[in-house]
Design a protein around this motif. Structure first.
Motif, short mmCIF file in Angstrom:
data_model
loop_
_atom_site.label_atom_id
_atom_site.label_comp_id
_atom_site.label_asym_id
_atom_site.label_seq_id
_atom_site.Cartn_x
_atom_site.Cartn_y
_atom_site.Cartn_z
N THR A 1 16.19 5.44 -0.04
CA THR A 1 14.87 6.19 -0.79
C THR A 1 13.76 5.85 0.26
OG1 THR A 1 15.38 5.44 -3.22
CG2 THR A 1 13.23 5.85 -2.51
N VAL A 2 12.92 6.86 0.77
CA VAL A 2 12.10 6.77 1.72
C VAL A 2 10.53 6.80 0.93
CG1 VAL A 2 11.18 7.44 3.80
CG2 VAL A 2 13.42 7.95 3.51
N PHE A 3 9.83 6.08 0.97
CA PHE A 3 8.45 5.89 0.76
C PHE A 3 7.39 6.27 2.13
CE2 PHE A 3 10.62 3.02 -1.89
CZ PHE A 3 10.16 3.34 -3.34
N TYR A 4 6.51 6.95 1.70
CA TYR A 4 5.62 7.39 3.06
C TYR A 4 4.20 7.60 2.37
CZ TYR A 4 6.57 12.33 1.63
OH TYR A 4 6.46 13.32 0.88
N LEU A 5 3.35 7.38 3.59
CA LEU A 5 1.66 7.40 3.05
C LEU A 5 0.92 7.60 4.31
CD1 LEU A 5 -0.66 6.97 1.21
CD2 LEU A 5 -0.63 4.69 1.99
N ARG B 1 0.85 -1.23 0.09
CA ARG B 1 -0.01 -0.01 0.14
C ARG B 1 0.93 1.46 0.07
NH1 ARG B 1 -1.81 2.55 4.30
NH2 ARG B 1 -1.22 0.79 5.70
N VAL B 2 1.97 1.21 0.61
CA VAL B 2 3.04 2.29 0.94
C VAL B 2 3.43 2.32 -0.52
CG1 VAL B 2 4.98 3.36 1.86
CG2 VAL B 2 3.06 2.37 3.24
N TYR B 3 4.06 1.40 -0.98
CA TYR B 3 4.68 1.54 -2.46
C TYR B 3 3.77 2.17 -3.45
CZ TYR B 3 8.68 -0.98 -0.87
OH TYR B 3 10.04 -1.41 -0.20
N LYS B 4 2.74 1.48 -3.42
CA LYS B 4 1.44 1.96 -4.58
C LYS B 4 0.90 3.26 -4.46
CE LYS B 4 1.04 -2.75 -6.37
NZ LYS B 4 0.48 -4.01 -6.28
N GLN B 5 0.60 3.54 -3.26
CA GLN B 5 -0.22 4.81 -3.00
C GLN B 5 0.61 5.94 -2.30
OE1 GLN B 5 -3.41 3.78 -0.71
NE2 GLN B 5 -3.98 2.09 -1.97
N GLY B 6 1.53 5.76 -1.97
CA GLY B 6 2.51 6.47 -1.11
C GLY B 6 3.43 7.40 -2.02
N ARG B 7 4.00 8.59 -1.39
CA ARG B 7 5.14 9.38 -2.16
C ARG B 7 6.27 8.90 -1.66
NH1 ARG B 7 3.00 14.11 -3.65
NH2 ARG B 7 4.78 15.13 -3.06
N ARG B 8 7.30 9.59 -2.48
CA ARG B 8 8.76 9.13 -2.28
C ARG B 8 9.61 10.23 -1.97
NH1 ARG B 8 9.07 5.56 -7.88
NH2 ARG B 8 7.81 7.23 -8.49
N HIS B 9 10.56 10.02 -1.35
CA HIS B 9 11.66 10.95 -0.87
C HIS B 9 12.96 10.57 -1.33
CE1 HIS B 9 13.93 14.13 0.82
NE2 HIS B 9 14.45 13.21 1.68
N PHE B 10 13.87 10.92 -2.00
CA PHE B 10 15.15 10.56 -2.48
C PHE B 10 16.19 11.10 -1.45
CE2 PHE B 10 12.66 9.65 -6.15
CZ PHE B 10 12.80 8.35 -6.39
N ALA B 11 16.75 10.29 -0.77
CA ALA B 11 17.98 10.82 0.05
C ALA B 11 19.09 10.30 -0.52
CB ALA B 11 17.76 10.46 1.47
N PRO C 1 0.01 10.22 11.74
CA PRO C 1 -0.40 8.88 11.40
C PRO C 1 0.03 8.63 9.91
CG PRO C 1 -2.04 10.23 11.10
CD PRO C 1 -1.07 11.21 11.66
N VAL C 2 1.37 8.19 9.86
CA VAL C 2 1.85 8.05 8.42
C VAL C 2 2.89 6.43 8.61
CG1 VAL C 2 4.13 9.17 9.24
CG2 VAL C 2 3.52 9.07 6.82
N ASP C 3 2.82 5.92 7.51
CA ASP C 3 3.37 4.42 7.30
C ASP C 3 4.64 4.91 6.61
OD1 ASP C 3 1.89 3.30 8.71
OD2 ASP C 3 0.64 2.32 6.98
N VAL C 4 5.82 4.64 7.09
CA VAL C 4 7.12 4.79 6.30
C VAL C 4 7.91 3.58 5.95
CG1 VAL C 4 9.28 6.08 6.67
CG2 VAL C 4 7.38 7.16 7.27
N VAL C 5 8.46 3.42 4.67
CA VAL C 5 9.22 2.35 4.26
C VAL C 5 10.62 2.84 3.78
CG1 VAL C 5 9.60 0.43 2.74
CG2 VAL C 5 7.20 0.95 3.50
#
Length: 138
Positions: free
Chosen positions: A50-54, A36-46, A99-103
């Protein structure tokens, strides 16, 4: 940063700070949550990850998941990366209840980076996520 041992020889965690543990309740554990985080979330490149969050619709608090693919090395190397990331997240986790999920998906360069730099990068990622979520809600 460990202050010493308790009288019985176990680790004294009372002086490790506010976030001395990384319990299951603050971790992403289910495959469906990661997807869900990968498909619907946003990305931040460091630099080293790489951080995905939703943002979650319900619940409170930050939940963090780590993914370290086989392409990054053998089991020993991958487990070392996860241990370093888990500790950096534990130390830099924001105290708020967003309330956020981070990968977090590390890059190969994370193996050679100093731990303090890794902590700073994790902290910057959490700041970016918080600003992004605040901006999207207003």
């Amino acid at each position: 940063m460990v202050s010493g041992s308790a009288p019985n020889g176990s680790l004294d965690v009372s002086s490790l700070g506010k976030h001395a543990k990384f319990p299951r309740s603050v971790r992403l554990l289910r495959h469906a949550d990661f997807e869900r985080v990968y498909k619907q979330g946003r990305r931040h490149f460091a630099g080293h990850m790489t951080v995905f969050y939703l943002r979650r619709a319900q619940g409170e608090g930050l939940r963090v998941g780590l993914t370290v693919g086989r392409v990054l090395g053998g089991a020993v190397v991958r487990n070392r990366m996860k241990r370093r990331l888990r500790e950096a997240v534990r130390l830099q986790r924001p105290g708020g209840s967003m309330p956020v999920d981070v990968v977090i998906n590390p890059k190969k360069s994370m193996l050679t980076v100093e731990f303090t730099e890794l902590e700073n990068e994790i902290s910057r990622c959490f700041e970016v996520i918080q600003k992004s979520l605040e901006k999207r809600t207003t």
